[in-house]
Motif scaffolding. Structure first.
Motif, mmCIF file in Angstrom:
data_model
loop_
_atom_site.group_PDB
_atom_site.id
_atom_site.type_symbol
_atom_site.label_atom_id
_atom_site.label_comp_id
_atom_site.label_asym_id
_atom_site.label_seq_id
_atom_site.Cartn_x
_atom_site.Cartn_y
_atom_site.Cartn_z
ATOM 1 N N ALA A 185 6.716 -3.823 13.690
ATOM 2 C CA ALA A 185 6.786 -2.897 12.690
ATOM 3 C C ALA A 185 8.191 -2.453 12.529
ATOM 4 O O ALA A 185 8.930 -2.133 13.587
ATOM 5 C CB ALA A 185 5.911 -1.672 13.015
ATOM 6 N N ILE A 207 2.214 -6.131 5.925
ATOM 7 C CA ILE A 207 1.968 -4.765 5.088
ATOM 8 C C ILE A 207 3.062 -4.301 4.714
ATOM 9 O O ILE A 207 4.013 -4.164 5.790
ATOM 10 C CB ILE A 207 1.030 -3.852 5.998
ATOM 11 C CG1 ILE A 207 -0.358 -4.802 6.439
ATOM 12 C CG2 ILE A 207 0.553 -2.612 5.247
ATOM 13 C CD1 ILE A 207 -0.944 -4.037 7.705
ATOM 14 N N ASP A 208 3.255 -3.625 3.549
ATOM 15 C CA ASP A 208 4.348 -2.581 3.184
ATOM 16 C C ASP A 208 3.862 -1.345 2.641
ATOM 17 O O ASP A 208 2.807 -1.332 1.923
ATOM 18 C CB ASP A 208 5.498 -3.310 2.402
ATOM 19 C CG ASP A 208 5.061 -3.325 0.891
ATOM 20 O OD1 ASP A 208 5.067 -2.113 0.369
ATOM 21 O OD2 ASP A 208 4.624 -4.407 0.469
ATOM 22 N N ASN A 209 4.523 -0.206 3.340
ATOM 23 C CA ASN A 209 4.148 0.844 2.974
ATOM 24 C C ASN A 209 5.017 1.978 2.510
ATOM 25 O O ASN A 209 6.273 1.691 2.767
ATOM 26 C CB ASN A 209 3.448 1.647 3.942
ATOM 27 C CG ASN A 209 2.339 0.928 4.583
ATOM 28 O OD1 ASN A 209 1.911 0.856 5.890
ATOM 29 N ND2 ASN A 209 1.328 1.086 3.756
ATOM 30 N N SER A 261 1.029 -1.295 -0.096
ATOM 31 C CA SER A 261 0.076 -0.096 0.002
ATOM 32 C C SER A 261 0.905 1.233 -0.092
ATOM 33 O O SER A 261 1.710 1.646 0.952
ATOM 34 C CB SER A 261 -0.829 -0.154 1.355
ATOM 35 O OG SER A 261 -1.617 1.151 1.395
ATOM 36 N N PHE A 321 1.515 4.993 10.787
ATOM 37 C CA PHE A 321 0.743 3.652 11.137
ATOM 38 C C PHE A 321 -0.657 4.305 11.527
ATOM 39 O O PHE A 321 -1.573 3.448 11.174
ATOM 40 C CB PHE A 321 1.152 2.936 12.191
ATOM 41 C CG PHE A 321 2.696 2.501 12.056
ATOM 42 C CD1 PHE A 321 2.866 1.767 10.972
ATOM 43 C CD2 PHE A 321 3.711 2.842 12.805
ATOM 44 C CE1 PHE A 321 4.021 1.245 10.488
ATOM 45 C CE2 PHE A 321 4.679 2.145 12.665
ATOM 46 C CZ PHE A 321 5.198 1.547 11.326
ATOM 47 N N ASP A 354 -4.902 -0.004 6.080
ATOM 48 C CA ASP A 354 -4.537 -1.462 5.650
ATOM 49 C C ASP A 354 -4.797 -2.279 6.961
ATOM 50 O O ASP A 354 -5.185 -3.533 6.766
ATOM 51 C CB ASP A 354 -2.923 -1.436 5.334
ATOM 52 C CG ASP A 354 -2.609 -0.514 4.395
ATOM 53 O OD1 ASP A 354 -3.215 -0.586 3.296
ATOM 54 O OD2 ASP A 354 -1.680 0.280 4.507
ATOM 55 N N THR A 388 -1.337 3.604 7.272
ATOM 56 C CA THR A 388 -1.493 2.150 7.511
ATOM 57 C C THR A 388 -2.900 1.830 8.187
ATOM 58 O O THR A 388 -3.347 0.726 8.164
ATOM 59 C CB THR A 388 -0.395 1.672 8.347
ATOM 60 O OG1 THR A 388 0.908 2.326 7.946
ATOM 61 C CG2 THR A 388 -0.018 0.080 7.966
#
Lengths: 338, 338, 338, 338
Positions: free
Chosen positions: A197, A230-232, A155, A173, A180, A177
């Motif tokens: 994280a 999840i990767d941002n 994302s 976050f 997400d 995030t």
């Protein structure tokens, strides 16, 4: 549904205008009755554009107006909890943009008020209404992928927010995030148990100085046993990158990016296609319409809304846990937060 | 390269046969001179199939044969270190299947012997030669994605190994994820700094009883600052899922699965295409040929091999760190391992 | 199949070498016993490369050799009919590159000889063995698309043949489109009834002066009622474009191009992927192996070959009709040709 | 553009309602001032839904209303020519659904009236505004594919019209393929020279009895030298199939189908994605908005419209030529029609 819901939009910034336009033109059963914004002529400007009968700088006027049955709260995050409580006390049905707040006490106060007033309360996790994400959820619910084992969400935004915004955003976050995190809950149907994280300011060191990171990877263990990653990033040069995948015991369901067109150019250099749609206004155009339709239908049909206050609360709790994990460089249990 | 390299294959199991066939038919500059296997008629069977002049149950015969210039070590992992040392002492050029060993001391012994003998030593990280993965590496090297920020690798097998195998495999991170660890190093050009692993036996509780997990998510911080996330499963119902993505400051380069054909069926139920190729023999057919060609060329041209003993060592160190992280439920620094 | 077929390759040009290599290394049940070529040391060179026991400038030697059971005729088209007749008279099983000939009388003579000798005769329509095209055929046969209504074939080369070649090639329809004509028959399971062709020299006027066109569109009515459309070009800047689609009463089955890898690059300019494989040697690598395996299996198992002399004949008849249609600017019935 | 165009919609059937809704909600600079329909309460119903100030059964009222500056003619085809002439005489700017008429004399009369009145006249070839088709045009215009050589258009409906409709539709080429003929002109920038059509009733013999075909393949030679091929079917089981490709001297630009979502399901049976959007209302939603925006902008800015009366005329001429070709089983020159 043979009647019309009179609804007012509070806050006419970027997201407020979207909801105003949708309510004015694309939501059967809704009538945009009024708009409010504390800033100068903003409300009037929106009222002019969408033929809204009433505009005001003071949303209390709208809460006092008995003809207005519902409000869409699109003001700045720090005002959400207070307006929710006032609107609930005035008996309004409430749609509120995410997040409710970054402070759990203020979220509790808002949710208590909503519960006491027994009004409909829907939080604006618009991505649940994205056709591709909703389809993945539907495939899961139909058993197409079996029991979820791994949830993966890349994302990425096309460009960072301003440093001014970053300083007050609550951190990546809670600001970015959080969508997400909600998606992990939405897709898995399970709560998070523990989160870890890592992150860094790889795009712009000024972001680190502003107290945030611009690139992050989060992993989660869910109560169901499933794992999530999840990767941002704040900056994808090719546009808004919004994909996800649920891998389960019987298969994998995923959602790809949406493009503005389906062209393909083949030439001596390769095969070329369109980039993803630029940002959330483009990618989630339809999702914004669909979430508001769902809210209006829930109110008119006296049914529970598809996204609840608990959804709003839980995503913040996960965001707080992720924030602590990044700071303390260790996995954090959700139970440490609440 | 106007001469031919006489090479012997030691170990005629599944992977040994692949290398034997490739050396016999598809590697210009190589001549498969002999095969060895401790099990009954295995070597002879392979020799018959590929017209190999010599077959033996005792690989020492091949090491003693001065006409044999190189060996491909495809025997069981526990024998690698010893055979490497013997082959190096005999002056043979060495291709060795991964991993060198799971024990750092034995790896050190093998690498020392290789260094002392000054022979070519290439480790069998075949995926580096996969056309799609190699293309991603090439795009990165050409600057197409800018500085790498996030590396994502979903890597899933179509079915679990046997429980017997699992019990002696060294665990998922040393047996399966080791390829992905190498890929992170290969793509990023950076070493890992810290790793965090979560995992569970979601497919089969017997795997947990055998001391392993069948589903895992790993995140890594690299010395370059980049972040990596890998997800693994022992069982993807749709086949071997081998994808990866490098997201960087200027874009994203990714590799998708390979399918047996490019058909598309559109019918009332949807749009349907072929599943990914079933497993590594199908997906990496070409990679096995290309890695052996590279080895033979490196030897004949007296150039450094494209995959080195250090590559073999580092991937094991990461695997050991991941194993400890999973056991101790905390991020583990690589420096804790070595 | 517990025996080996001794086979000789006649003609060691580009296509002959492919079959020689495949027979030497990738066709179980076959033994490449000899190669022949009228040009200087060509046969010897191929023999050296693939360890073939015998090489000659005179293929009659091979026909006289009783140990040789089968021949693959890869010489120039004008020699096919004669060699087929000689090989049949010598009792050899015959694989022959397409086309048999451009002259129906000579084709008849060849097919009569084959029939009289009762030997296996397979024509080299390799595309039937391409995994994607074969999959489309298989989907059709399984009823996945219902009754075929429309067949569409875009078929484009990456670069024109030389003008010298064009002058003796028999024209685009007999040289290039003939593969597509065979594909229409293969996919539809029906014979053509009438054909209409338009074309022009849009790439190079010299091609027109050489008596040919470089760009063409052909439409066909089949006896089954289905319609077909083929488009051809001598020059696709992006490589070999080999797609097809069968649209039927229940859906559409299509085959896309094959690429050398499955990479995807997303950057500020768009989303980029690999071009199609360059030309037939790359695209049909596997098809050449599979067609020869099928021939060897047909011979060893005494079963009918998957591509017959009639297939070779019919494609030429369609090509002659297309040629006449282009010249006379009108639809031509197949019955006008034969 | 700092003023608003007062526009009326004449004809409130399916397409009239689309334009009414778009004009009411999504066309900046337009004000939907009135709607007319000869059928009972249709106009009033639309007026109620979209807050239109005026509804009538007699469009002459609207033509007489000086406040109404423009009309969108969406009535049945047989009324187009007459209403165009009346509207032109009344000085209204005119948007008219395709086709103008099936009769060249009546088209001429309409176009003459428009010319004499010097009003803006735009014909509703909506597909030119489809984002994918427009992008292909744009790539062509930018030289990305070089000189066009081959244009291919598969264009298939999800289900046949009713037999009643088929009997009065003018036939498949004037009713359905007319859009594709316009697309060939739009993409190539060239006029057709000659056309050849084959077709049959493969879906339903009743369609043949009604005097039409349900499956057709058309080929065209253009004045530029380019060749075109179109295939049509009344019934694609998988939905509305609207693709096209322009192949040129430097590459190929194509447009694929649009799907409702970008999900992908991988399971033991294969890889599955969404079908194309069902029909023109879904696929061309955005195109309808964009064509009307273009009309309104052209009028307000006093610029030529992007689709002209000549475009409307030429597509009909090609359709008449195709109809004759099918009937007479021969290629027909456009000059035979006019």
């Amino acid at each position: 549904m043979n009647r019309t819901l009179n609804i007012a939009v509070i806050g006419c910034g970027r997201i407020g205008r979207i909801h105003a336009e949708n309510l004015a033109t694309r939501i059967p059963g809704a009538r945009l009755a009024a708009v409010a914004d504390i800033v100068g002529g903003c409300a009037q400007e929106v009222a002019d554009q969408f033929h809204v009968p009433k505009a005001t700088n003071d949303y209390h006027e709208l809460l006092a107006d008995r003809a207005i049955e519902a409000v869409a709260i699109c003001s700045s995050t720090d005002t959400h909890s207070r307006i929710i409580q006032e609107a609930a006390a005035a008996g309004k049905q409430i749609f509120c943009e995410k997040p409710i707040d970054y402070d759990l006490t203020r979220i509790d106060a808002a949710l208590s008020a909503v519960k006491k007033a027994a009004v409909t309360f829907q939080i604006g996790f618009n991505r649940r209404f994205d056709p591709s994400f909703a389809k993945v959820r539907q495939l899961l619910a139909a058993g197409g992928t079996g029991q979820p084992h791994i949830i993966r969400i890349p994302s990425r935004d096309p460009e960072p927010p301003t440093l001014e915004y970053i300083k007050v955003s609550g951190g990546i976050f809670l600001d970015m995030t959080i969508h997400d995190f909600d998606m992990v809950r939405f897709l898995s149907g399970s709560e998070a148990e523990e989160i870890y994280a890592i992150g860094d300011a790889l795009i712009d060191p000024a972001i680190r100085q502003a107290g945030d990171v611009d690139t992050a990877v989060v992993t989660m263990r869910l109560k169901s046993g499933a794992l999530a990653t999840i990767d941002n990033s704040f900056k994808a040069d090719y546009g808004y990158d919004q994909r996800l995948e649920v891998f389960g015991s019987k298969g994998s369901a995923s959602a790809g990016n949406h493009a503005p067109d389906q062209h393909m150019l083949m030439d001596a250099a390769g095969v070329h296609q369109a980039k993803p749609l630029y940002f959330f206004l483009e990618r989630y155009t339809e999702a914004y319409v669909l979430e508001m339709r769902a809210f209006v239908e829930a109110v008119l049909n006296k049914q529970p809304p598809p996204v609840t206050g608990i959804d709003g609360l839980q995503a913040v709790i996960i965001g707080l846990a992720a924030t602590r994990s990044l700071r303390e460089c260790r996995p954090v249990k959700l139970s440490e937060i609440r």
